[in-house]
Write an enzyme that holds these catalytic residues in place. Structure first.
Site, PDB file in Angstrom:
ATOM      1  N   SER A 209      14.453   8.569  -0.367  1.00 10.73           N
ATOM      2  CA  SER A 209      14.544   8.009   1.269  1.00 10.73           C
ATOM      3  C   SER A 209      14.691   9.192   2.487  1.00 10.73           C
ATOM      4  O   SER A 209      15.370   9.958   1.767  1.00 10.73           O
ATOM      5  CB  SER A 209      15.559   6.813   0.571  1.00 10.73           C
ATOM      6  OG  SER A 209      15.668   7.070   2.862  1.00 10.73           O
TER       7      SER A 209
ATOM      8  N   TYR B 224      24.122   3.876  -0.620  1.00  6.45           N
ATOM      9  CA  TYR B 224      23.205   3.670  -0.751  1.00  6.45           C
ATOM     10  C   TYR B 224      21.738   4.995  -0.653  1.00  6.45           C
ATOM     11  O   TYR B 224      21.511   5.299  -2.153  1.00  6.45           O
ATOM     12  CB  TYR B 224      21.435   2.688   0.033  1.00  6.45           C
ATOM     13  CG  TYR B 224      20.140   2.810   0.777  1.00  6.45           C
ATOM     14  CD1 TYR B 224      19.323   2.691  -0.412  1.00  6.45           C
ATOM     15  CD2 TYR B 224      19.963   3.789   1.966  1.00  6.45           C
ATOM     16  CE1 TYR B 224      18.631   2.334  -0.238  1.00  6.45           C
ATOM     17  CE2 TYR B 224      18.478   3.610   1.444  1.00  6.45           C
ATOM     18  CZ  TYR B 224      18.047   3.626   1.101  1.00  6.45           C
ATOM     19  OH  TYR B 224      16.133   3.550   1.190  1.00  6.45           O
TER      20      TYR B 224
END
EC number: 1.-.-.-
Length: 312
Positions: free
Chosen positions: A190, A205
């Site tokens: 990401s 995350y």
């Protein structure tokens, strides 16, 4: 007429400063632009079926995972679709089978956030020549939260899905690929972990996605010599349900592609380098963010996180 930086009348240290400035521009501007141009326009996408006849996609019933599977089916690859919802898996499988009647499709219902083992996946792929693995499954916070606010159930699930699942599935398939001396593994990280220096209020995350990046790049170096292409792909925002819930982005735009547009670019980059951001606008954003001092980016990202937290 001589320029200021090369005039013999200038002190030596000015020449040195000019040389350092040249190296900086080379590192920050020229080399990244040359790499971007080469991968986008000069390198030919690899013939995917040479890796093997089957491709496995985790998190395959919606968003990027579904679009990845659809794009791979266009290339004539048989599909192994893994997701937790059996009815959605059956629906996606039926849709794909109607559109691509010449390919085989196998579905494996599996919840990566559960405490159970991975026996169902091991059994499901037994005897199949899985040449391409797309480790796409991933989850994030239900809303922006400080680290101390994240309950144990939430962060445990994030670790299981984003970290443990990627590691385990990669480990289970890399052995057969090593035996055949060919294969491609794409792990989805990401921009929250790679493009920006920090991702406040989504720390766990971001940390799991940083792990995915580090694991992938090291495995790329380890296994390239054996014909296995391990790659970390770094998307920024894509118009998916998860992004809609987290960032309130509910439709595609210039910098936020649809899953289908993203997947087309992503599949074209399989096997080309250890790390990439396949969609052109994402790679442009990555380049521009790299020109901004980290502390300014940190402040900007914190303000975004706090605003989202106040609205949740």
């Amino acid at each position: 007429m001589q320029g200021a930086c090369i005039s013999e009348s200038q002190p030596w240290y000015l020449h040195f400063v000019c040389f350092i400035g040249f190296l900086f521009l080379l590192r920050v501007l020229f080399i990244p632009l040359l790499k971007w141009f080469t991968t986008r326009f000069l390198l030919t996408p690899k013939r995917l079926k040479r890796y093997g006849s089957w491709a496995m996609v985790t998190g395959a019933t919606e968003g990027i995972g579904r679009a990845f599977a659809h794009e791979l089916a266009k290339h004539g690859l048989n599909l192994i679709l893994v997701s937790r919802n059996l009815s959605k898996l059956e629906s996606v499988s039926d849709d794909f089978q109607q559109e691509f009647p010449h390919i085989k499709i196998k579905i494996i219902p599996f919840d990566f956030s559960s405490e159970g083992g991975y026996g169902a996946i091991e059994e499901g792929i037994k005897g199949l020549e899985v040449g391409i693995l797309i480790n796409n499954v991933g989850i994030t916070y239900p809303r922006a939260m400080f680290f101390h606010e994240v309950d144990q159930l939430t962060w445990t699930k994030i670790l299981r899905v984003n970290l443990e699942a990627t590691t385990w599935v990669t480990r289970s398939l890399i052995g057969p690929m090593l035996h055949r001396r060919r294969g491609a593994i794409v792990n989805i990280s990401s921009g929250a972990a790679v493009v920006v220096p920090s991702h406040p209020l989504y720390a766990i995350y971001a940390a799991t996605k940083a792990y995915v990046d580090a694991l992938s790049r090291s495995l790329h170096v380890e296994y390239k010599q054996f014909g296995i292409d391990v790659q970390c792909q770094v998307p920024l925002y894509v118009s998916t349900r998860m992004v809609s819930e987290v960032a309130a982005i509910d439709k595609p735009s210039l910098f936020v592609p649809s899953p289908e547009v993203y997947a087309k670019a992503a599949v074209a980059q399989i096997g080309i380098g250890s790390r990439c951001s396949p969609f052109w606008a994402h790679s442009l954003q990555w380049f521009l963010v790299g020109l901004v001092p980290d502390n300014l980016v940190d402040t900007w990202r914190l303000s975004i996180g706090l605003r989202r937290r106040s609205l949740s």
